[in-house]
Design a protein around this motif. Structure first.
Motif, PDB file in Angstrom:
ATOM      1  N   GLU A 325      43.336  26.996  50.063  1.00  0.00           N
ATOM      2  CA  GLU A 325      42.277  27.995  49.884  1.00  0.00           C
ATOM      3  C   GLU A 325      41.314  27.990  51.073  1.00  0.00           C
ATOM      4  OE1 GLU A 325      40.480  27.108  46.198  1.00  0.00           O
ATOM      5  OE2 GLU A 325      42.178  27.803  44.979  1.00  0.00           O
ATOM      6  N   ALA A 326      41.003  26.802  51.618  1.00  0.00           N
ATOM      7  CA  ALA A 326      40.108  26.731  52.788  1.00  0.00           C
ATOM      8  C   ALA A 326      40.736  27.400  54.003  1.00  0.00           C
ATOM      9  CB  ALA A 326      39.786  25.263  53.094  1.00  0.00           C
ATOM     10  N   LEU A 327      42.052  27.199  54.174  1.00  0.00           N
ATOM     11  CA  LEU A 327      42.741  27.854  55.295  1.00  0.00           C
ATOM     12  C   LEU A 327      42.719  29.365  55.155  1.00  0.00           C
ATOM     13  CD1 LEU A 327      45.798  25.460  55.773  1.00  0.00           C
ATOM     14  CD2 LEU A 327      43.826  25.728  57.300  1.00  0.00           C
ATOM     15  N   LEU A 328      42.914  29.850  53.924  1.00  0.00           N
ATOM     16  CA  LEU A 328      42.881  31.283  53.687  1.00  0.00           C
ATOM     17  C   LEU A 328      41.507  31.874  53.995  1.00  0.00           C
ATOM     18  CD1 LEU A 328      45.038  31.564  50.422  1.00  0.00           C
ATOM     19  CD2 LEU A 328      45.656  32.356  52.718  1.00  0.00           C
ATOM     20  N   ARG A 329      40.432  31.130  53.604  1.00  0.00           N
ATOM     21  CA  ARG A 329      39.075  31.638  53.881  1.00  0.00           C
ATOM     22  C   ARG A 329      38.815  31.674  55.397  1.00  0.00           C
ATOM     23  NH1 ARG A 329      37.715  28.105  49.469  1.00  0.00           N
ATOM     24  NH2 ARG A 329      37.309  29.306  47.552  1.00  0.00           N
TER      25      ARG A 329
END
Length: 336
Positions: A325-329
């Motif tokens: 999720e952090a990579l997507l953000r």
């Protein structure tokens, strides 16, 4: 976009997806399997409880003047009743011709069809016909092994009649015939070694009128303090369709009690109905309750263990999900 992300997740991390699915499905499957097993076990208990019952209901005449045929027709019309068979029993003394030997015995009277419908009354040799079947202990008495006829009389009274001997019968499995029909000890089996079985038509024509003259119309079959078989009684044996009983043993016991009351209302004052299946259904109801408690007590720990494993699997995957999720953000994905 969502489909693309889901497809990418399946392609890049199939093991992680399988583990996550297992973590959710395992506790749910354990709980569902436990509940289904308990329900299936309880539903099968009614059929198991009724299997050893030889006669579900016994309609006992309150006097020797009751017309069992007329009562039987009314009882047969009640929903759930498959068949009604006439039955009578009395304490008698039997003798063989040409011999002074006299011995006590229990006389039973049934129609020939009764023997076909109830295989636990086993004819060893010959047939009922218009004569009498002697059981093997009576055959073993002196003078009865090859007797062509037997004389029947009441204890301490005059002779009721003479009937031809047409065969031998095995009554060792006929516990219903030797069970006390009513009272505090209802269902207790009396030890009666010697017995003779006659055709009901012969009993009705030759023996019943003599019994009425000697004993009167009253009968002690309804004595609540009865501790042994009554001296004489008239009955109608009712076969109840097992499929009519509810599958749950608790509901089946209640339904059987309602059927008993319905049957008694068909001939109020003339009969009293004894429910021979009630004890078996009550035991099955208690067993079903205990089984449910036992299975739940055994199943709940399994469900808790499965839930703990599911939480452990989800916890192990949480870090990987947060990292993705952090990579997507970082790449510009919004919360939506």
């Amino acid at each position: 976009m969502i489909r693309w992300l889901l497809g990418a997740s399946v392609r890049r991390a199939p093991r992680r997806l399988a583990l996550a699915t297992l973590g959710v499905a395992f506790p749910v499957a354990m709980l569902a399997a436990t509940l289904l097993f308990v329900d299936a076990a309880a539903r099968s208990m009614t059929a198991v409880a009724l299997a050893p019952v030889q006669v579900e209901m016994r309609a006992l005449a309150t006097s020797l003047d009751v017309d069992v045929d007329a009562v039987g027709r009314r009882l047969a019309a009640v929903p759930g009743v498959v068949r009604v068979d006439r039955f009578a029993a009395a304490d008698v003394v039997v003798g063989a011709p040409g011999s002074s030997e006299r011995t006590s015995a229990r006389l039973f009277a049934v129609d020939p069809g009764y023997l076909q419908h109830h295989p636990w009354v086993r004819v060893v040799a010959g047939g009922l016909g218009r004569g009498a079947l002697l059981n093997e202990p009576l055959r073993a008495r002196p003078g009865f092994a090859d007797a062509g006829t037997v004389a029947i009389e009441l204890p301490g009274s005059r002779r009721l009649g003479t009937v031809p001997v047409t065969g031998t019968v095995d009554l060792r499995q006929a516990t219903t015939w030797f069970a006390v029909p009513t009272g505090e000890v209802q269902g207790d089996v009396a030890v009666v070694p010697r017995a003779v079985v006659v055709d009901y038509a012969t009993f009705e024509r030759s023996l019943l009128p003599a019994l009425r003259r000697v004993l009167g119309a009253t009968t002690s079959v309804l004595d609540p303090g009865l501790t042994d078989l009554p001296p004489v009684d008239l009955e109608a044996h009712l076969t109840v369709d097992h499929a009519a009983y509810p599958s749950d043993p608790g509901r089946a016991a209640a339904w059987s009690s309602e059927l008993q009351a319905t049957l008694e209302r068909q001939a109020t004052g003339e009969i009293v109905v004894a429910d021979d299946a009630a004890e078996f259904l009550s035991l099955a109801r208690d067993d079903a309750t205990n089984a449910k408690v036992l299975f739940l007590l055994l199943g709940i720990p399994g469900v808790l263990v499965a839930a703990a494993l599911g939480l452990a699997a989800e916890s192990a995957l949480a870090e990987a999900h947060r990292r993705e999720e952090a990579l997507l953000r970082l790449r510009g994905a919004s919360e939506g």
